[in-house]
Design an enzyme around this catalytic site. Structure first.
Site, PDB file in Angstrom:
ATOM      1  N   MET B   1       0.835  -1.199   0.000  1.00  0.00           N
ATOM      2  CA  MET B   1       0.000   0.000   0.000  1.00  0.00           C
ATOM      3  C   MET B   1       0.872   1.252   0.000  1.00  0.00           C
ATOM      4  O   MET B   1       1.910   1.292   0.642  1.00  0.00           O
ATOM      5  CB  MET B   1      -0.871  -0.008   1.252  1.00  0.00           C
ATOM      6  CG  MET B   1      -2.095   0.855   1.127  1.00  0.00           C
ATOM      7  SD  MET B   1      -2.925   0.989   2.711  1.00  0.00           S
ATOM      8  CE  MET B   1      -4.569   0.499   2.309  1.00  0.00           C
ATOM      9  N   CYS B   2       0.471   2.243  -0.741  1.00  0.00           N
ATOM     10  CA  CYS B   2       1.143   3.538  -0.751  1.00  0.00           C
ATOM     11  C   CYS B   2       0.079   4.580  -1.090  1.00  0.00           C
ATOM     12  O   CYS B   2      -1.014   4.224  -1.509  1.00  0.00           O
ATOM     13  CB  CYS B   2       2.225   3.616  -1.821  1.00  0.00           C
ATOM     14  SG  CYS B   2       3.676   2.586  -1.490  1.00  0.00           S
ATOM     15  N   GLY B   3       0.423   5.835  -0.906  1.00  0.00           N
ATOM     16  CA  GLY B   3      -0.505   6.907  -1.281  1.00  0.00           C
ATOM     17  C   GLY B   3       0.121   7.777  -2.351  1.00  0.00           C
ATOM     18  O   GLY B   3       1.322   8.038  -2.332  1.00  0.00           O
ATOM     19  N   ARG B  32      -1.827   5.361   4.382  1.00  0.00           N
ATOM     20  CA  ARG B  32      -1.449   4.482   3.267  1.00  0.00           C
ATOM     21  C   ARG B  32       0.061   4.336   3.156  1.00  0.00           C
ATOM     22  O   ARG B  32       0.536   3.423   2.473  1.00  0.00           O
ATOM     23  CB  ARG B  32      -1.988   5.034   1.936  1.00  0.00           C
ATOM     24  CG  ARG B  32      -3.480   5.038   1.799  1.00  0.00           C
ATOM     25  CD  ARG B  32      -3.887   5.430   0.381  1.00  0.00           C
ATOM     26  NE  ARG B  32      -3.522   4.402  -0.571  1.00  0.00           N
ATOM     27  CZ  ARG B  32      -4.305   3.388  -0.923  1.00  0.00           C
ATOM     28  NH1 ARG B  32      -5.510   3.287  -0.422  1.00  0.00           N
ATOM     29  NH2 ARG B  32      -3.897   2.491  -1.791  1.00  0.00           N
ATOM     30  N   ASN B 176       1.993   3.392  -6.860  1.00  0.00           N
ATOM     31  CA  ASN B 176       1.285   2.639  -5.825  1.00  0.00           C
ATOM     32  C   ASN B 176       1.030   1.257  -6.414  1.00  0.00           C
ATOM     33  O   ASN B 176       0.373   1.139  -7.445  1.00  0.00           O
ATOM     34  CB  ASN B 176      -0.040   3.338  -5.480  1.00  0.00           C
ATOM     35  CG  ASN B 176      -0.935   2.506  -4.573  1.00  0.00           C
ATOM     36  OD1 ASN B 176      -2.144   2.685  -4.589  1.00  0.00           O
ATOM     37  ND2 ASN B 176      -0.373   1.615  -3.788  1.00  0.00           N
TER      38      ASN B 176
END
Lengths: 223, 299
Positions: B1-3, B32, B176
């Site tokens: 997960m990333c933003g 995130r 992402n």
């Protein structure tokens, strides 16, 4: 009962909804993409959410009627058991995922995987749905008043699919089927329940060819 | 997960507030991606013939003026230096390759974050708010900005492994998702002369775009080729000198939401990140289609 997410936390709102011993009308203002709103309800409350909701809105709903005046993020009404969730905007992916019962109405579009693994829920989308919608759908009905994306109804079991517009492509084992009287009756009932004035005669029905139900000995060479 | 977050200003009157509008977007994506964050801001463009080089060093008190003097002598040109925490922005009239050669010879521990006429990439390990404060993001001006909050999955947490990644002059990538064929692709790209600093999968995507752009692809073509070459899940946002591009893989597991008003175009992994923007309640909101390349920017 009124809440305002400018001052109330999502946890406080959800806790209050769960603590209500009697059915109640509840509204929540100033939602700005917050996740997990009005989840796990199990009384016939009427909940109005004003603003765009985040992920898993009204997830696991039982009995309650949840109305969203805005868009919803992924997984709206996931695993709903009963009741109604009505979205007056668009829904992101996996709307109504794995839901067993109740009615999900989306006034706008729903993104990919709408009704994935649906197990008895009825879903009416007044706009279009994205790819892989009703993937592995087992029971219930998906009604699409607009168009459907690629691989509609892939690996379908016994969910019913009705689409008015175009279908980009059908998934494995999904075929167009004839619209019999009982299907027109079901579609008419669902459109009425969703407040749609679409003509059921304009829709086509899609369902499982049931070719994937049993292993075919002719395919043994592939393994 | 990333933003991922991006903001492109259509209304030039807002350019003085770019950092102020963007900081809450980046910080809202902390959930995130809490381990690292970064952004590429575009503005303060230097005239044609000049370049802007953004550098970082682990040492907060790095003697940037010594490096600037070295560049001035080696390249016989004036160099201006602007410090920002452990980063520095150097402006000079020179070619990229010559500047890189001098920097590497002077001190190989200096990291070149970005090169271009407009771009400045600033990133670090830590909470997004900490990084925003460190580089005084809220006071920054510019025309557009792309940012990332990282939750590492494919490789270790380091400044080098955080986003954005430079992909060429005035270009950067934030990602992402996760790529499953990055090891094999990295080896293939190394043979094409692309240099990698980490084991990070997103750096391979950046390297792939760098390679395609060098080979003569337009950005549109490079991103369309990436859809075929990269196996895995991704939402990419690519910052360009004039705007930004967004593309999602055809399966589209990784989220993205766009907003447009008369004043701006914004993108984010979640609507939550857009909620602080002025006029968002009347913005046109939509989810980018899978496998389709979107561009925004000046003509």
């Amino acid at each position: 009962m009124k809440f305002d997410l400018k001052k109330d936390s999502v946890r406080a709102v959800n806790q209050a909804l769960h603590d209500l011993a009697q059915p109640a009308d509840v509204s929540v203002d100033h939602i700005s993409g917050d996740h997990n709103l009005a989840v796990g309800l199990n009384r016939p409350h009427k909940v109005t959410l004003n603003g765009h909701a985040g992920y898993y809105c009204a997830g696991m709903n039982q009995q309650a009627e949840v109305t969203v005046h805005g868009n919803v993020g992924q997984g709206v009404a996931e695993n709903m058991m009963s009741g109604k969730v009505h979205v007056f905007g668009n829904a992101s992916q996996s709307a109504g995922a794995t839901a067993h019962g109740g009615l999900l109405v989306i006034e706008g579009d729903a993104a990919a995987r709408c009704g994935i693994s649906m197990k008895g829920v009825d879903i009416v989308v007044k706009g279009s749905v994205g790819h892989m919608s009703a993937f592995m759908g087992q029971a219930g009905a998906l009604v699409v008043c607009g168009d459907a994306g690629d691989a509609l109804g892939d690996s379908l079991y016994e969910a019913h699919i009705y689409v008015k517009g175009s279908v980009a492509s059908l998934g494995a084992d999904c075929v167009e089927k004839s619209m019999r009287a009982e299907h027109l009756e079901e579609l008419t009932r669902l459109l009425e329940a969703a407040g749609s004035d679409e003509d059921p005669a304009d829709f086509k029905r899609y369902g499982s060819a049931r070719e994937l139900y049993n292993f075919k000995v002719d395919n043994v060479g592939a393994y | 997960m990333c933003g991922i977050v991006g903001l492109y200003l259509k209304n030039k009157a807002l350019e003085g507030q770019l950092g102020q509008l963007f900081e809450p977007m980046l910080v809202s994506m902390t959930g995130r991606g809490p381990d690292s964050a970064g952004f590429a801001i575009y503005g303060d463009e230097v005239p044609e013939g000049m370049i802007k080089v953004t550098l970082q060093h682990a040492n907060e008190h790095y003697p940037w003026h010594d490096l600037a003097n070295e560049l001035e002598q080696a390249l016989e040109t004036d160099v201006s230096v602007l410090h920002n925490a452990n980063a520095a922005v150097l402006k000079l009239e020179a070619q990229e390759d010559a500047v890189r050669a001098v920097i590497t010879a002077f001190d190989p521990t200096v990291r070149v974050m970005s090169v271009g006429r407009s771009i400045e990439i600033l990133k670090s390990v830590g909470l997004p708010q900490t990084i925003a404060d460190k580089f005084t993001l809220s006071g920054m001006k510019g025309s557009h900005i792309v940012g990332h909050t990282r939750m590492a999955t494919e490789s270790g947490v380091s400044m080098e492994g955080s986003h954005p990644f430079s992909t060429g002059l005035d270009l950067c990538l934030v990602h992402n998702g996760s790529l499953s064929n990055h090891n094999r692709l990295r080896e293939a790209l190394k043979k094409e002369g692309i240099v990698f600093e980490t084991e990070n999968d997103s750096e391979v995507a950046a390297g792939y775009l760098t390679w395609r752009l060098r080979a003569g692809d337009s950005l549109q073509q490079a991103l369309e080729n990436a859809l075929d070459a990269l196996d895995g899940f991704f939402t990419f946002t690519v910052g360009t000198k004039d705007g930004f591009a967004v593309v999602r893989d055809p399966i589209a597991c990784k989220p993205a939401v766009m907003a447009e008003t008369d004043d701006y175009v914004a993108m984010a992994s979640e609507y939550h990140a857009l909620a602080s923007l002025p006029g968002i309640e009347h913005a046109r909101l939509w989810e980018p289609d899978p496998g389709k390349v979107y561009f925004w920017g000046r003509d």
